[in-house]
Design a protein around this motif. Structure first.
Motif, mmCIF file in Angstrom:
data_model
loop_
_atom_site.group_PDB
_atom_site.id
_atom_site.type_symbol
_atom_site.label_atom_id
_atom_site.label_comp_id
_atom_site.label_asym_id
_atom_site.label_seq_id
_atom_site.Cartn_x
_atom_site.Cartn_y
_atom_site.Cartn_z
ATOM 1 N N VAL A 13 45.214 45.417 41.324
ATOM 2 C CA VAL A 13 45.406 44.577 40.157
ATOM 3 C C VAL A 13 44.177 43.466 39.762
ATOM 4 O O VAL A 13 43.705 43.416 38.703
ATOM 5 C CB VAL A 13 46.685 43.621 39.972
ATOM 6 C CG1 VAL A 13 46.890 42.584 38.778
ATOM 7 C CG2 VAL A 13 47.882 44.658 40.159
ATOM 8 N N LEU A 14 43.719 43.039 40.991
ATOM 9 C CA LEU A 14 42.553 42.074 40.531
ATOM 10 C C LEU A 14 41.329 42.798 40.202
ATOM 11 O O LEU A 14 40.580 42.372 39.326
ATOM 12 C CB LEU A 14 42.229 41.399 41.909
ATOM 13 C CG LEU A 14 43.282 40.262 42.255
ATOM 14 C CD1 LEU A 14 43.016 39.813 43.746
ATOM 15 C CD2 LEU A 14 43.227 39.158 41.596
ATOM 16 N N ILE A 15 41.323 43.952 40.630
ATOM 17 C CA ILE A 15 40.076 44.801 40.426
ATOM 18 C C ILE A 15 40.182 45.205 39.001
ATOM 19 O O ILE A 15 39.210 45.247 38.072
ATOM 20 C CB ILE A 15 40.049 46.270 41.184
ATOM 21 C CG1 ILE A 15 39.535 45.619 42.551
ATOM 22 C CG2 ILE A 15 38.896 47.011 40.535
ATOM 23 C CD1 ILE A 15 39.579 46.982 43.561
ATOM 24 N N LEU A 16 41.505 45.709 38.551
ATOM 25 C CA LEU A 16 41.614 46.034 37.025
ATOM 26 C C LEU A 16 41.539 44.815 35.906
ATOM 27 O O LEU A 16 40.909 45.036 35.075
ATOM 28 C CB LEU A 16 42.991 46.705 36.980
ATOM 29 C CG LEU A 16 43.289 48.032 37.671
ATOM 30 C CD1 LEU A 16 44.729 48.366 37.578
ATOM 31 C CD2 LEU A 16 42.013 49.093 36.910
ATOM 32 N N THR A 17 41.891 43.751 36.669
ATOM 33 C CA THR A 17 41.891 42.459 35.687
ATOM 34 C C THR A 17 40.524 42.118 35.750
ATOM 35 O O THR A 17 40.014 41.631 34.532
ATOM 36 C CB THR A 17 42.516 41.262 36.496
ATOM 37 O OG1 THR A 17 44.087 41.625 36.468
ATOM 38 C CG2 THR A 17 42.437 39.933 35.594
ATOM 39 N N SER A 18 39.568 42.122 36.440
ATOM 40 C CA SER A 18 38.157 41.793 36.529
ATOM 41 C C SER A 18 37.453 42.826 35.493
ATOM 42 O O SER A 18 36.721 42.443 34.679
ATOM 43 C CB SER A 18 37.367 41.975 37.831
ATOM 44 O OG SER A 18 37.892 41.017 39.015
ATOM 45 N N MET A 19 37.817 44.083 35.809
ATOM 46 C CA MET A 19 37.181 45.094 35.007
ATOM 47 C C MET A 19 37.482 44.804 33.336
ATOM 48 O O MET A 19 36.808 44.865 32.324
ATOM 49 C CB MET A 19 37.540 46.721 35.210
ATOM 50 C CG MET A 19 37.060 46.995 36.676
ATOM 51 S SD MET A 19 37.481 48.485 37.104
ATOM 52 C CE MET A 19 36.914 49.689 35.555
ATOM 53 N N ALA A 20 38.922 44.329 33.117
ATOM 54 C CA ALA A 20 39.323 44.227 31.887
ATOM 55 C C ALA A 20 38.529 42.873 31.222
ATOM 56 O O ALA A 20 38.100 42.978 30.242
ATOM 57 C CB ALA A 20 40.832 44.133 31.812
ATOM 58 N N SER A 21 38.475 41.914 32.213
ATOM 59 C CA SER A 21 37.695 40.824 31.503
ATOM 60 C C SER A 21 36.248 40.956 31.470
ATOM 61 O O SER A 21 35.649 40.578 30.511
ATOM 62 C CB SER A 21 37.826 39.846 32.930
ATOM 63 O OG SER A 21 38.936 39.663 33.229
ATOM 64 N N VAL A 23 35.210 43.744 29.991
ATOM 65 C CA VAL A 23 35.114 44.514 28.783
ATOM 66 C C VAL A 23 35.278 43.450 27.714
ATOM 67 O O VAL A 23 34.820 43.388 26.648
ATOM 68 C CB VAL A 23 36.221 45.686 28.815
ATOM 69 C CG1 VAL A 23 36.393 46.215 27.517
ATOM 70 C CG2 VAL A 23 35.919 46.933 30.026
ATOM 71 N N VAL A 24 36.333 42.563 27.859
ATOM 72 C CA VAL A 24 36.510 41.713 26.870
ATOM 73 C C VAL A 24 35.523 40.422 26.592
ATOM 74 O O VAL A 24 35.131 40.457 25.344
ATOM 75 C CB VAL A 24 37.911 40.760 27.332
ATOM 76 C CG1 VAL A 24 37.977 39.623 26.475
ATOM 77 C CG2 VAL A 24 39.195 41.500 27.401
ATOM 78 N N LEU A 25 34.838 40.327 27.819
ATOM 79 C CA LEU A 25 33.633 39.332 27.645
ATOM 80 C C LEU A 25 32.404 40.074 26.932
ATOM 81 O O LEU A 25 32.034 39.504 25.795
ATOM 82 C CB LEU A 25 33.278 39.029 28.872
ATOM 83 C CG LEU A 25 34.237 37.930 29.692
ATOM 84 C CD1 LEU A 25 33.730 37.593 31.135
ATOM 85 C CD2 LEU A 25 34.151 36.548 28.782
ATOM 86 N N ASN A 26 32.354 41.282 27.051
ATOM 87 C CA ASN A 26 31.258 42.029 26.438
ATOM 88 C C ASN A 26 31.724 42.153 24.856
ATOM 89 O O ASN A 26 30.689 42.201 24.104
ATOM 90 C CB ASN A 26 31.017 43.390 27.044
ATOM 91 C CG ASN A 26 30.354 43.427 28.076
ATOM 92 O OD1 ASN A 26 29.685 42.421 28.553
ATOM 93 N ND2 ASN A 26 30.577 44.360 29.281
ATOM 94 N N SER A 27 33.026 42.249 24.887
ATOM 95 C CA SER A 27 33.560 42.500 23.501
ATOM 96 C C SER A 27 33.318 41.298 22.468
ATOM 97 O O SER A 27 32.882 41.450 21.165
ATOM 98 C CB SER A 27 34.861 43.046 23.403
ATOM 99 O OG SER A 27 35.134 43.107 22.223
#
Length: 611
Positions: A13-21, A23-27
């Motif tokens: 979950v932490l890995i997925l959350t980091s990846m999502a973060s 993506v969100v930050l880049n967006s």
């Protein structure tokens, strides 16, 4: 025994959350960049629109300046318009500043800078306009104008030519000379043997009894009397297709009666009142060369005391028939009504010459007497002749002595030397002028060199005997005279290049403010070129040589063997006449330019410590 995997789900979950973060930050970053780009674009568009507003507001000022003064040149227009600045509707930080200038190509350029957010966004718009200056009216646009009457009894041809195309040549003359009057109910009398290559317009009546034809039309507000007593013209040259037995080559248009005694007419006859045939001469023929409807029209009655001759008909129907009895509603020649000057469409004296001359003259100016000594020098030198030379800055006398121009003491005191003064003429300030009391040229030479010379004469101007005026190429002589002008040089002449100088001045012009009778008297056996403006006094011209130029006087009387040739180029002299053309602005295009960056302040170098 099963392996224990405690915490694996959490790590996932932490890995997925980091990846999502990420993506969100880049967006978010991309959105911020896009938002900033959109904001900058909006600012730039705002600044461009503000720059355009500045151009439009400055253009409005240009148009208003032209409406206020149609005769402005490009420099005067720039001075009259000035700069403009303002704010837009979207906020006080939305501003524009526009200025106007002339570029190297002679075009008008409006430069407008639009700004938003105190200069964060800035656009520089340059709009180019072509400018055609308006042409003021010329008082020399007609051949002969007698405000209160014209009487012509000369035997030479009256015609026109354009000096910008070369000197007068009878073989290339034009039929564009116009003769007329201005004050209400003033007549033109045509006698003698002058062929008129042009038209005659009278605010009163026209009495035509000459022995040579009129190539153009006759138009009068009162009556027109045609009693041309010739069968063949004495003019060796006539326009192509012009019959030799013609009296009037154009139309006969009268606001009153037409009295048709004899003479062939090529146009039509229109009379608001009566058409009169006093004697039914068999030589009276009408052609109606342009098939302009009915040959004749008259608003009142046709009068033929001896009965109407059979040849006075059209398509077999006599001119006495009711079909011709209809008012043609001839439009009257524009006139000046002495009872209501301000409401008049035309003016005899549009520049108020008497006031102009009074403002220019100097009662204390010295008289100038230019004489010719009859003493003959010895030692093989030629006869002594006094020369008075005028330049824009000085007037002085001299004699020719072995090729050098000097003054000899034995001739006595020389005529007064003139030094230039500054004056305002025709609304142009600081014009160099020379002033004198009276000027008499008696068996002498008046030499004009160095450019445009303006001489103000507070007394009379006389040219008598074997005198002549020599105007050098590129120079001109303009006389403003308070007294009389007498030029009775039996063999005298005026030598010059005819027409206008490069500065637009007539090579020789006379402006007379004299307001009594017989103010201009010119009689010369040689050729003379002059633009004469004397609306307050009578002008008499005896042209035994050829007279070229233009004449305007209170009354004008012309006689002599020579012709009168109107220089059409004089219509380009802007000096207050009735005809004007409006200045024009033509949009040529625009372009955005990078705003000029502010000059950066110099960086101060750090002070080095001293050891």
């Amino acid at each position: 025994m099963a392996k224990k995997q405690c915490g694996f789900t959490l790590v996932t979950v932490l890995i997925l959350t980091s990846m999502a973060s990420i993506v969100v930050l880049n967006s978010l970053r991309e959105n911020i960049v896009q938002e900033r780009m959109s904001g900058n674009f909006q600012k730039k568009m705002n600044s461009r629109l503000l720059a355009e507003k500045g151009v439009f507001e400055e253009a409005k000022l240009l148009q208003q300046a032209l409406l206020d003064d149609k005769s402005l040149d490009i420099d005067g227009l720039i001075a009259a318009t000035g700069n403009i600045s303002g704010i837009g509707l979207i906020g006080d930080d939305a501003t524009y500043n526009a200025s106007i200038a002339k570029n190297a190509a002679g075009e008008l350029e409006i430069s407008s800078i639009g700004e938003r957010y105190n200069g964060d966004a800035q656009s520089n718009l340059v709009a180019r306009f072509g400018f055609t200056p308006g042409k003021g009216g010329s008082v020399f646009e007609n051949a002969i104008v007698g405000c209160e009457g014209v009487s012509l009894s000369a035997s030479g041809r009256i015609d026109s030519y354009d000096s910008s195309l070369g000197d007068y040549d009878p073989d290339n003359a034009e039929a564009a000379a116009v003769i007329g009057t201005i004050y209400k109910d003033k007549d033109v009398t045509l006698s003698g043997a002058s062929t008129i290559w042009g038209s005659v317009h009278a605010t009163g009546s026209i009495i035509f009894s000459g022995s040579s034809p009129i190539v153009g039309s006759l138009k009068a507000n009162n009556s027109i009397e045609i009693d041309s007593n010739f069968t063949v013209s004495t003019d060796p040259l006539l326009p192509e297709g012009f019959p030799l037995d013609t009296a009037v080559g154009g139309d006969v248009l009268s606001g009153g009666d037409v009295i048709w005694k004899q003479g062939k007419i090529l146009g039509v006859i229109r009379a608001n009142n009566d058409l009169i045939f006093p004697n039914n001469s068999a030589s009276t023929v009408l052609v109606n060369k342009n098939n302009d409807g009915l040959d004749v029209m008259y608003g009142n009655t046709l009068k033929a005391p001896a009965g109407l001759a059979a040849h006075l008909e059209q398509d077999g129907i006599l001119y006495s028939d009711t079909r011709y009895n209809e008012s043609p509603h001839v439009e009257l020649v524009a006139f000046q009504d002495p009872d209501n000057f301000e409401a008049s469409k035309v003016q005899c004296d549009p520049i108020d010459i008497e006031s102009v001359v009074n403002d220019l003259t100097d009662p204390a100016a010295e008289d100038i007497l230019v004489k010719h000594s009859t003493t003959t020098l010895v030692v093989g030198q030629p006869e002594t002749r006094v020369i008075y030379e005028l330049t824009p800055e000085i007037g002085q006398s001299k004699i020719e002595n072995q090729g050098a121009y000097v003054w000899e003491n034995w001739l006595g005191e020389p005529p007064a030397t003139l030094n230039y003064q500054l004056a305002t003429i025709n609304e142009k300030i600081d014009q160099k002028v020379l002033k004198s009391g009276g000027f008499t040229l008696n068996n002498g030479i008046l030499k004009v060199t160095g450019g445009d010379v303006t001489l103000i004469v507070n007394g009379n101007f006389k040219m008598t005997g074997d005198s002549f005026i020599d105007i050098a190429p590129g120079s001109s002589l303009t006389l403003y005279i308070a007294g009389k002008v007498t030029m009775n040089a039996a063999a005298g002449a005026i030598t010059m290049k005819h027409g206008l100088t490069d500065t637009g001045k007539p090579v020789f012009s006379i402006y007379s403010g004299f307001s009594e009778a017989n103010g201009i008297d010119i009689s010369a056996d040689s050729d003379l070129y002059a633009a004469i403006y004397a609306p307050k006094t009578d002008v008499s011209i005896v042209a035994n040589g050829g007279f070229s130029g233009s004449i305007r006087g209170k009354t004008v009387t012309a006689s002599g063997r020579g012709g009168i040739h109107h220089d059409l180029n004089l219509s380009n002299v802007s000096n207050g006449g009735s005809s004007t053309t409006t200045s024009k602005l033509v949009f040529l295009g625009w372009s955005y330019k990078a705003p000029t960056p502010l000059t950066a302040e110099p960086v101060e170098e750090p002070i080095k410590p001293t050891i």
